[in-house]
Motif scaffolding. Structure first.
Motif, PDB file in Angstrom:
ATOM      1  N   TYR A 170       0.831  -1.212   0.000  1.00 42.67           N
ATOM      2  CA  TYR A 170       0.000   0.000   0.000  1.00 42.67           C
ATOM      3  C   TYR A 170       0.859   1.253   0.000  1.00 42.67           C
ATOM      4  O   TYR A 170       0.625   2.182  -0.778  1.00 42.67           O
ATOM      5  CB  TYR A 170      -0.932  -0.015   1.217  1.00 42.67           C
ATOM      6  CG  TYR A 170      -1.935   1.116   1.251  1.00 42.67           C
ATOM      7  CD1 TYR A 170      -2.988   1.166   0.344  1.00 42.67           C
ATOM      8  CD2 TYR A 170      -1.841   2.127   2.203  1.00 42.67           C
ATOM      9  CE1 TYR A 170      -3.915   2.195   0.375  1.00 42.67           C
ATOM     10  CE2 TYR A 170      -2.764   3.156   2.249  1.00 42.67           C
ATOM     11  CZ  TYR A 170      -3.801   3.194   1.335  1.00 42.67           C
ATOM     12  OH  TYR A 170      -4.702   4.217   1.372  1.00 42.67           O
ATOM     13  N   ASN A 191       7.049   7.551  -0.744  1.00 43.98           N
ATOM     14  CA  ASN A 191       5.955   6.836  -0.086  1.00 43.98           C
ATOM     15  C   ASN A 191       4.605   7.316  -0.607  1.00 43.98           C
ATOM     16  O   ASN A 191       4.442   8.479  -0.989  1.00 43.98           O
ATOM     17  CB  ASN A 191       5.972   7.095   1.429  1.00 43.98           C
ATOM     18  CG  ASN A 191       7.001   6.267   2.159  1.00 43.98           C
ATOM     19  OD1 ASN A 191       7.263   5.129   1.801  1.00 43.98           O
ATOM     20  ND2 ASN A 191       7.581   6.838   3.207  1.00 43.98           N
ATOM     21  N   HIS A 192       3.618   6.428  -0.563  1.00 39.07           N
ATOM     22  CA  HIS A 192       2.231   6.862  -0.754  1.00 39.07           C
ATOM     23  C   HIS A 192       1.913   7.966   0.254  1.00 39.07           C
ATOM     24  O   HIS A 192       2.268   7.854   1.428  1.00 39.07           O
ATOM     25  CB  HIS A 192       1.291   5.671  -0.557  1.00 39.07           C
ATOM     26  CG  HIS A 192      -0.150   6.006  -0.661  1.00 39.07           C
ATOM     27  ND1 HIS A 192      -0.680   6.769  -1.688  1.00 39.07           N
ATOM     28  CD2 HIS A 192      -1.210   5.680   0.138  1.00 39.07           C
ATOM     29  CE1 HIS A 192      -1.981   6.893  -1.522  1.00 39.07           C
ATOM     30  NE2 HIS A 192      -2.331   6.244  -0.413  1.00 39.07           N
ATOM     31  N   THR A 193       1.297   9.013  -0.185  1.00 41.49           N
ATOM     32  CA  THR A 193       0.981  10.265   0.518  1.00 41.49           C
ATOM     33  C   THR A 193       2.138  11.245   0.505  1.00 41.49           C
ATOM     34  O   THR A 193       1.980  12.381   0.921  1.00 41.49           O
ATOM     35  CB  THR A 193       0.486  10.086   1.982  1.00 41.49           C
ATOM     36  OG1 THR A 193       1.569   9.719   2.838  1.00 41.49           O
ATOM     37  CG2 THR A 193      -0.621   9.046   2.082  1.00 41.49           C
ATOM     38  N   THR A 195      -5.813   9.358   5.063  1.00 43.12           N
ATOM     39  CA  THR A 195      -5.658   8.250   4.119  1.00 43.12           C
ATOM     40  C   THR A 195      -5.977   6.917   4.774  1.00 43.12           C
ATOM     41  O   THR A 195      -6.757   6.113   4.247  1.00 43.12           O
ATOM     42  CB  THR A 195      -4.226   8.232   3.559  1.00 43.12           C
ATOM     43  OG1 THR A 195      -3.995   9.438   2.815  1.00 43.12           O
ATOM     44  CG2 THR A 195      -4.000   7.034   2.653  1.00 43.12           C
TER      45      THR A 195
END
Length: 423
Positions: A71, A101-103, A141
Protein backbone atom coordinates in the motif's frame (compact mmCIF):
# COMPACT_ATOMS: atom_id res chain seq x y z
CA UNK A 1 10.97 -9.25 20.49
CA UNK A 2 12.15 -10.67 17.20
CA UNK A 3 9.54 -12.64 15.27
CA UNK A 4 9.95 -14.76 12.12
CA UNK A 5 7.69 -13.25 9.48
CA UNK A 6 7.68 -16.12 7.04
CA UNK A 7 5.03 -14.75 4.71
CA UNK A 8 6.87 -11.54 3.83
CA UNK A 9 9.72 -11.78 1.35
CA UNK A 10 11.20 -8.43 2.34
CA UNK A 11 10.87 -8.61 6.14
CA UNK A 12 14.41 -9.78 6.87
CA UNK A 13 15.78 -6.22 7.01
CA UNK A 14 13.46 -5.26 9.90
CA UNK A 15 14.53 -5.77 13.51
CA UNK A 16 11.47 -5.84 15.77
CA UNK A 17 13.36 -5.74 19.06
CA UNK A 18 12.60 -2.66 21.17
CA UNK A 19 16.01 -1.20 21.99
CA UNK A 20 17.22 1.68 24.19
CA UNK A 21 14.32 2.29 26.49
CA UNK A 22 12.14 3.82 27.61
CA UNK A 23 11.74 2.65 31.20
CA UNK A 24 8.38 1.59 32.58
CA UNK A 25 7.42 5.23 33.14
CA UNK A 26 8.23 6.24 29.58
CA UNK A 27 11.51 7.98 30.41
CA UNK A 28 14.54 8.20 28.14
CA UNK A 29 17.07 9.13 30.81
CA UNK A 30 15.47 12.08 32.59
CA UNK A 31 13.30 13.00 29.59
CA UNK A 32 9.84 11.79 28.59
CA UNK A 33 7.27 10.57 31.06
CA UNK A 34 3.52 10.99 31.11
CA UNK A 35 2.37 14.45 32.21
CA UNK A 36 -1.28 14.56 31.26
CA UNK A 37 -4.72 15.34 32.65
CA UNK A 38 -5.99 12.73 35.11
CA UNK A 39 -8.78 11.79 32.69
CA UNK A 40 -6.17 10.80 30.09
CA UNK A 41 -4.03 8.59 32.33
CA UNK A 42 -6.19 5.51 31.86
CA UNK A 43 -6.62 5.92 28.08
CA UNK A 44 -2.84 6.36 27.73
CA UNK A 45 -2.25 3.22 29.79
CA UNK A 46 -4.73 1.33 27.63
CA UNK A 47 -2.86 2.41 24.50
CA UNK A 48 0.45 1.41 26.07
CA UNK A 49 -0.83 -2.04 26.97
CA UNK A 50 -2.41 -2.51 23.54
CA UNK A 51 0.82 -1.45 21.82
CA UNK A 52 3.04 -3.88 23.74
CA UNK A 53 0.52 -6.67 23.14
CA UNK A 54 0.39 -5.89 19.42
CA UNK A 55 4.16 -5.58 19.12
CA UNK A 56 4.53 -9.08 20.57
CA UNK A 57 2.05 -10.49 18.03
CA UNK A 58 3.55 -11.71 14.72
CA UNK A 59 0.14 -11.37 13.05
CA UNK A 60 0.17 -7.61 13.76
CA UNK A 61 3.51 -7.24 12.00
CA UNK A 62 2.44 -9.49 9.13
CA UNK A 63 -0.41 -7.10 8.34
CA UNK A 64 1.54 -3.92 9.11
CA UNK A 65 4.53 -4.80 6.95
CA UNK A 66 2.33 -6.15 4.17
CA UNK A 67 0.54 -2.77 4.04
CA UNK A 68 3.86 -0.93 4.13
CA UNK A 69 4.99 -2.92 1.12
CA UNK A 70 1.87 -3.17 -1.00
CA UNK A 71 0.00 0.00 0.00
CA UNK A 72 2.73 2.45 0.98
CA UNK A 73 5.40 1.24 -1.44
CA UNK A 74 8.21 0.26 0.92
CA UNK A 75 11.09 -0.31 0.88
CA UNK A 76 11.85 3.22 -0.35
CA UNK A 77 14.99 3.59 -2.50
CA UNK A 78 18.38 4.81 -1.34
CA UNK A 79 19.53 7.10 -4.13
CA UNK A 80 23.13 8.08 -4.81
CA UNK A 81 22.84 11.78 -5.72
CA UNK A 82 25.86 11.81 -8.03
CA UNK A 83 25.21 15.20 -9.60
CA UNK A 84 24.62 16.87 -6.25
CA UNK A 85 27.73 15.18 -4.87
CA UNK A 86 29.78 16.50 -7.80
CA UNK A 87 28.30 19.97 -7.34
CA UNK A 88 29.28 19.95 -3.66
CA UNK A 89 32.74 18.52 -4.33
CA UNK A 90 33.11 16.56 -1.09
CA UNK A 91 31.59 13.35 0.24
CA UNK A 92 29.14 11.19 -1.70
CA UNK A 93 25.55 12.10 -0.84
CA UNK A 94 22.86 9.44 -0.56
CA UNK A 95 19.16 10.28 -0.20
CA UNK A 96 16.71 8.04 1.63
CA UNK A 97 13.65 8.60 -0.57
CA UNK A 98 10.76 8.83 1.92
CA UNK A 99 9.22 11.32 -0.50
CA UNK A 100 8.30 8.34 -2.69
CA UNK A 101 5.96 6.84 -0.09
CA UNK A 102 2.23 6.86 -0.75
CA UNK A 103 0.98 10.26 0.52
CA UNK A 104 4.39 11.82 -0.21
CA UNK A 105 6.20 11.63 3.13
CA UNK A 106 7.38 9.39 5.96
CA UNK A 107 4.28 10.06 8.07
CA UNK A 108 2.28 7.13 6.69
CA UNK A 109 4.66 4.63 8.36
CA UNK A 110 3.26 5.75 11.70
CA UNK A 111 -0.37 6.20 10.72
CA UNK A 112 -0.56 2.67 9.32
CA UNK A 113 0.72 1.28 12.63
CA UNK A 114 -1.49 3.42 14.84
CA UNK A 115 -4.60 2.84 12.73
CA UNK A 116 -4.07 -0.91 13.05
CA UNK A 117 -3.73 -0.41 16.80
CA UNK A 118 -6.91 1.71 16.92
CA UNK A 119 -8.84 -1.00 15.07
CA UNK A 120 -7.41 -3.62 17.41
CA UNK A 121 -8.74 -1.55 20.35
CA UNK A 122 -12.18 -1.30 18.78
CA UNK A 123 -12.07 2.45 18.09
CA UNK A 124 -14.24 3.77 15.26
CA UNK A 125 -13.05 7.39 15.23
CA UNK A 126 -9.58 8.91 14.93
CA UNK A 127 -8.29 12.42 15.45
CA UNK A 128 -4.91 13.95 14.70
CA UNK A 129 -3.00 17.20 14.70
CA UNK A 130 -1.01 18.43 11.73
CA UNK A 131 1.32 21.27 10.84
CA UNK A 132 2.60 20.87 7.28
CA UNK A 133 -0.42 18.70 6.57
CA UNK A 134 1.54 15.54 5.77
CA UNK A 135 0.49 13.78 8.99
CA UNK A 136 -3.05 14.98 8.43
CA UNK A 137 -3.07 13.56 4.91
CA UNK A 138 -1.54 10.29 6.11
CA UNK A 139 -4.13 10.02 8.89
CA UNK A 140 -7.01 10.84 6.55
CA UNK A 141 -5.66 8.25 4.12
CA UNK A 142 -5.63 5.37 6.59
CA UNK A 143 -8.97 6.48 8.04
CA UNK A 144 -10.48 6.20 4.56
CA UNK A 145 -8.90 2.78 4.08
CA UNK A 146 -10.15 1.50 7.47
CA UNK A 147 -13.55 3.27 7.17
CA UNK A 148 -13.04 5.40 10.29
CA UNK A 149 -14.45 8.82 11.06
CA UNK A 150 -11.60 11.34 11.02
CA UNK A 151 -11.11 14.86 12.42
CA UNK A 152 -7.86 16.76 11.79
CA UNK A 153 -6.89 19.81 13.89
CA UNK A 154 -4.74 22.35 12.08
CA UNK A 155 -3.66 25.88 12.89
CA UNK A 156 -5.28 28.60 10.81
CA UNK A 157 -1.85 29.87 9.67
CA UNK A 158 -0.85 26.39 8.53
CA UNK A 159 -4.17 25.99 6.70
CA UNK A 160 -3.30 29.16 4.79
CA UNK A 161 0.19 28.05 3.75
CA UNK A 162 -0.65 24.37 3.15
CA UNK A 163 -3.84 24.68 1.09
CA UNK A 164 -3.12 21.69 -1.21
CA UNK A 165 -2.85 19.33 1.74
CA UNK A 166 -6.00 20.74 3.32
CA UNK A 167 -7.91 19.91 0.13
CA UNK A 168 -6.39 16.42 0.02
CA UNK A 169 -7.58 15.74 3.57
CA UNK A 170 -11.10 16.90 2.73
CA UNK A 171 -11.08 14.86 -0.48
CA UNK A 172 -10.24 11.79 1.61
CA UNK A 173 -13.30 12.45 3.78
CA UNK A 174 -11.69 14.05 6.84
CA UNK A 175 -13.03 17.07 8.67
CA UNK A 176 -10.32 19.75 8.91
CA UNK A 177 -10.91 21.89 11.98
CA UNK A 178 -9.15 25.27 12.13
CA UNK A 179 -7.40 26.28 15.34
CA UNK A 180 -7.14 30.02 15.95
CA UNK A 181 -5.53 30.12 19.40
CA UNK A 182 -1.93 31.15 20.05
CA UNK A 183 0.16 31.37 16.89
CA UNK A 184 -2.36 29.18 15.01
CA UNK A 185 0.35 26.66 14.13
CA UNK A 186 1.33 23.11 15.12
CA UNK A 187 1.69 23.70 18.87
CA UNK A 188 -1.85 25.02 19.05
CA UNK A 189 -3.22 22.19 16.93
CA UNK A 190 -1.73 19.68 19.39
CA UNK A 191 -3.27 21.60 22.31
CA UNK A 192 -6.71 21.49 20.73
CA UNK A 193 -6.50 17.82 19.74
CA UNK A 194 -5.51 16.84 23.29
CA UNK A 195 -8.35 18.94 24.71
CA UNK A 196 -10.88 17.25 22.45
CA UNK A 197 -9.49 13.78 23.16
CA UNK A 198 -10.05 14.26 26.91
CA UNK A 199 -13.78 14.40 26.25
CA UNK A 200 -13.98 11.67 23.59
CA UNK A 201 -11.38 9.01 24.41
CA UNK A 202 -13.96 6.26 24.97
CA UNK A 203 -14.64 5.85 21.26
CA UNK A 204 -11.83 7.92 19.73
CA UNK A 205 -8.16 7.13 19.14
CA UNK A 206 -5.64 9.98 18.88
CA UNK A 207 -3.09 9.22 16.13
CA UNK A 208 -0.25 11.35 17.48
CA UNK A 209 1.97 12.52 14.65
CA UNK A 210 5.45 12.98 16.04
CA UNK A 211 7.87 11.33 18.47
CA UNK A 212 6.80 13.60 21.31
CA UNK A 213 3.84 13.81 23.67
CA UNK A 214 3.08 11.64 26.71
CA UNK A 215 4.22 8.03 26.93
CA UNK A 216 3.67 5.77 25.00
CA UNK A 217 3.52 8.04 21.92
CA UNK A 218 7.28 8.76 21.63
CA UNK A 219 8.05 5.05 21.77
CA UNK A 220 5.29 4.01 19.36
CA UNK A 221 6.10 6.66 16.78
CA UNK A 222 9.78 5.70 16.96
CA UNK A 223 9.05 2.01 16.50
CA UNK A 224 6.73 2.59 13.55
CA UNK A 225 9.32 4.80 11.84
CA UNK A 226 12.46 2.73 12.41
CA UNK A 227 11.73 1.07 9.07
CA UNK A 228 13.42 4.16 7.58
CA UNK A 229 16.79 3.68 9.24
CA UNK A 230 16.69 -0.12 9.14
CA UNK A 231 16.16 -0.05 5.38
CA UNK A 232 18.81 2.64 4.91
CA UNK A 233 21.31 0.67 6.99
CA UNK A 234 20.87 -2.45 4.83
CA UNK A 235 20.86 -0.40 1.61
CA UNK A 236 24.09 1.44 2.53
CA UNK A 237 25.84 -1.88 3.18
CA UNK A 238 24.53 -3.28 -0.11
CA UNK A 239 25.46 -0.22 -2.22
CA UNK A 240 28.71 0.95 -0.60
CA UNK A 241 29.88 -2.00 1.46
CA UNK A 242 29.91 0.08 4.62
CA UNK A 243 27.79 2.26 6.87
CA UNK A 244 27.52 6.00 6.18
CA UNK A 245 29.97 8.33 7.88
CA UNK A 246 27.17 10.79 8.69
CA UNK A 247 23.37 10.40 8.88
CA UNK A 248 21.35 13.63 8.69
CA UNK A 249 17.67 14.38 9.31
CA UNK A 250 15.62 17.50 9.92
CA UNK A 251 13.88 17.73 13.27
CA UNK A 252 10.78 19.50 14.52
CA UNK A 253 8.99 17.11 16.85
CA UNK A 254 11.33 14.38 15.65
CA UNK A 255 9.48 11.56 13.85
CA UNK A 256 11.58 11.32 10.70
CA UNK A 257 14.78 12.04 12.62
CA UNK A 258 14.32 9.28 15.20
CA UNK A 259 13.16 6.93 12.44
CA UNK A 260 16.39 7.38 10.48
CA UNK A 261 18.85 7.83 13.33
CA UNK A 262 17.75 5.31 15.96
CA UNK A 263 18.80 2.20 13.98
CA UNK A 264 22.35 3.65 13.84
CA UNK A 265 22.42 4.37 17.59
CA UNK A 266 24.88 1.58 18.39
CA UNK A 267 27.11 2.29 15.38
CA UNK A 268 29.53 4.69 17.03
CA UNK A 269 31.37 5.31 13.76
CA UNK A 270 28.25 6.96 12.29
CA UNK A 271 27.75 10.63 13.21
CA UNK A 272 24.09 11.34 13.88
CA UNK A 273 23.03 14.90 13.00
CA UNK A 274 19.68 16.57 13.72
CA UNK A 275 18.98 19.75 11.75
CA UNK A 276 16.65 22.28 13.33
CA UNK A 277 14.83 25.20 11.78
CA UNK A 278 16.95 28.34 12.15
CA UNK A 279 14.18 30.55 10.77
CA UNK A 280 15.51 34.06 10.23
CA UNK A 281 18.59 33.19 12.30
CA UNK A 282 19.42 31.96 15.79
CA UNK A 283 20.37 35.38 17.15
CA UNK A 284 16.76 36.35 17.80
CA UNK A 285 13.58 34.42 18.64
CA UNK A 286 12.39 33.86 15.08
CA UNK A 287 13.40 30.21 14.85
CA UNK A 288 12.29 26.78 16.05
CA UNK A 289 15.60 25.35 17.32
CA UNK A 290 14.41 23.76 20.57
CA UNK A 291 17.48 21.57 21.12
CA UNK A 292 19.99 24.32 20.37
CA UNK A 293 18.27 27.24 22.08
CA UNK A 294 15.78 25.65 24.47
CA UNK A 295 15.90 24.26 27.97
CA UNK A 296 14.24 21.32 29.72
CA UNK A 297 10.56 21.74 30.46
CA UNK A 298 7.20 20.05 29.98
CA UNK A 299 5.35 20.39 26.72
CA UNK A 300 2.41 18.33 25.48
CA UNK A 301 2.76 15.69 28.15
CA UNK A 302 6.48 15.00 28.34
CA UNK A 303 9.70 16.50 29.67
CA UNK A 304 12.02 17.59 26.90
CA UNK A 305 13.77 20.64 25.50
CA UNK A 306 11.44 23.51 24.63
CA UNK A 307 11.48 27.21 23.86
CA UNK A 308 10.04 29.26 26.69
CA UNK A 309 10.43 32.71 28.21
CA UNK A 310 11.59 33.69 31.73
CA UNK A 311 8.04 33.20 33.06
CA UNK A 312 7.80 29.68 31.65
CA UNK A 313 5.47 30.63 28.79
CA UNK A 314 6.03 28.91 25.44
CA UNK A 315 7.79 31.19 22.99
CA UNK A 316 6.47 31.85 19.53
CA UNK A 317 8.43 30.10 16.80
CA UNK A 318 9.07 30.65 13.14
CA UNK A 319 10.09 28.44 10.26
CA UNK A 320 9.38 28.63 6.58
CA UNK A 321 8.38 24.97 6.90
CA UNK A 322 5.13 24.37 8.79
CA UNK A 323 6.26 20.91 9.89
CA UNK A 324 9.29 22.31 11.77
CA UNK A 325 7.44 25.27 13.29
CA UNK A 326 7.22 23.70 16.76
CA UNK A 327 8.66 24.88 20.12
CA UNK A 328 9.57 21.44 21.47
CA UNK A 329 11.20 18.17 20.47
CA UNK A 330 10.76 14.47 21.21
CA UNK A 331 12.24 13.31 24.53
CA UNK A 332 14.45 10.58 23.08
CA UNK A 333 16.28 13.09 20.90
CA UNK A 334 16.82 15.27 23.98
CA UNK A 335 18.30 12.25 25.77
CA UNK A 336 20.53 11.44 22.80
CA UNK A 337 21.81 15.03 22.82
CA UNK A 338 22.67 14.93 26.51
CA UNK A 339 24.32 11.52 26.09
CA UNK A 340 26.56 12.97 23.39
CA UNK A 341 25.21 10.64 20.69
CA UNK A 342 23.43 13.38 18.75
CA UNK A 343 25.02 16.40 17.06
CA UNK A 344 23.08 19.53 16.20
CA UNK A 345 22.96 21.66 13.11
CA UNK A 346 20.53 24.29 11.87
CA UNK A 347 19.44 25.79 8.57
CA UNK A 348 17.83 29.18 8.13
CA UNK A 349 14.88 29.84 5.85
CA UNK A 350 17.20 31.19 3.16
CA UNK A 351 19.56 28.22 3.41
CA UNK A 352 16.64 25.80 3.15
CA UNK A 353 15.35 27.61 0.05
CA UNK A 354 18.81 27.49 -1.53
CA UNK A 355 19.01 23.76 -0.85
CA UNK A 356 15.49 23.28 -2.22
CA UNK A 357 16.54 24.93 -5.47
CA UNK A 358 19.92 23.17 -5.65
CA UNK A 359 18.52 19.66 -5.24
CA UNK A 360 15.73 20.38 -7.72
CA UNK A 361 18.17 21.62 -10.37
CA UNK A 362 20.88 18.99 -9.76
CA UNK A 363 18.77 15.85 -9.44
CA UNK A 364 15.25 16.65 -10.63
CA UNK A 365 13.93 15.96 -7.12
CA UNK A 366 11.70 18.60 -5.52
CA UNK A 367 11.97 18.21 -1.72
CA UNK A 368 9.64 19.37 1.01
CA UNK A 369 10.81 22.50 2.80
CA UNK A 370 11.26 20.40 5.95
CA UNK A 371 13.58 18.04 4.09
CA UNK A 372 15.35 21.01 2.52
CA UNK A 373 16.73 21.89 5.95
CA UNK A 374 18.38 18.47 6.13
CA UNK A 375 19.68 18.86 2.57
CA UNK A 376 21.16 22.28 3.40
CA UNK A 377 23.06 20.91 6.39
CA UNK A 378 24.01 17.72 4.57
CA UNK A 379 25.52 19.72 1.71
CA UNK A 380 27.50 21.83 4.17
CA UNK A 381 28.76 18.76 6.02
CA UNK A 382 29.63 16.86 2.84
CA UNK A 383 31.65 19.79 1.46
CA UNK A 384 34.19 19.38 4.27
CA UNK A 385 34.59 15.63 3.80
CA UNK A 386 36.56 13.36 1.46
CA UNK A 387 35.14 11.93 -1.79
CA UNK A 388 35.35 8.36 -0.49
CA UNK A 389 33.16 9.23 2.50
CA UNK A 390 29.35 9.19 2.53
CA UNK A 391 26.57 11.37 3.91
CA UNK A 392 23.09 9.87 4.27
CA UNK A 393 20.24 12.41 4.20
CA UNK A 394 16.65 11.57 4.99
CA UNK A 395 14.49 13.11 2.28
CA UNK A 396 11.41 12.99 4.48
CA UNK A 397 8.86 14.38 2.03
CA UNK A 398 8.20 15.79 -1.42
CA UNK A 399 7.67 19.45 -2.19
CA UNK A 400 4.27 19.51 -3.87
CA UNK A 401 2.64 20.91 -0.74
CA UNK A 402 5.10 23.82 -0.59
CA UNK A 403 4.67 25.15 -4.12
CA UNK A 404 2.58 28.10 -2.96
CA UNK A 405 5.17 29.21 -0.40
CA UNK A 406 8.07 28.71 -2.79
CA UNK A 407 6.27 30.54 -5.59
CA UNK A 408 5.69 33.55 -3.34
CA UNK A 409 9.37 33.68 -2.39
CA UNK A 410 11.17 32.51 -5.53
CA UNK A 411 8.64 32.85 -8.36
CA UNK A 412 9.97 36.11 -9.81
CA UNK A 413 13.58 34.93 -9.63
CA UNK A 414 12.76 31.63 -11.35
CA UNK A 415 10.85 33.47 -14.09
CA UNK A 416 13.86 35.67 -14.77
CA UNK A 417 16.24 32.71 -14.84
CA UNK A 418 14.05 30.73 -17.25
CA UNK A 419 12.95 33.36 -19.72
CA UNK A 420 10.54 35.71 -18.01
CA UNK A 421 6.94 35.57 -19.24
CA UNK A 422 7.50 33.17 -22.17
CA UNK A 423 5.18 30.57 -20.62
Amino acid sequence: MSHPLHNLDFASMYDLEIKHGPDSGGHFGKFGGRFAAETLMQPLKEIEDAFYEAWADPAFHEERLDLLKNYVGRATPLYHAKHLSAEVGGAQIYLKREDLNHTGAHKVNNTIGQALLARRMGKKKVIAETGAGQHGVATATVAAMFNMECNIYMGREDIRRQAPNVFRMKLLGANVIAVDSGTATLKDAVNEALRVWVASCEDTYYIFGTAAGPHPFPLMVRQFHTVIGQEARTQCLDQTGRLPDVAVACVGGGSNAIGLLHPFYDDSEVRLVAVEAGGHGLDGNEHAASLAAGKPGIIHGSLSYLLEDAEGQINGTHSISAGLDYPGVGPELAAMLEDGRLQLDAATDDQALDAFKTLTRCEGIIPALESSHAVAAGIRIAADMKPEQTVLINLSGRGDKDMGTVFELLGDDIDKETGGDQA
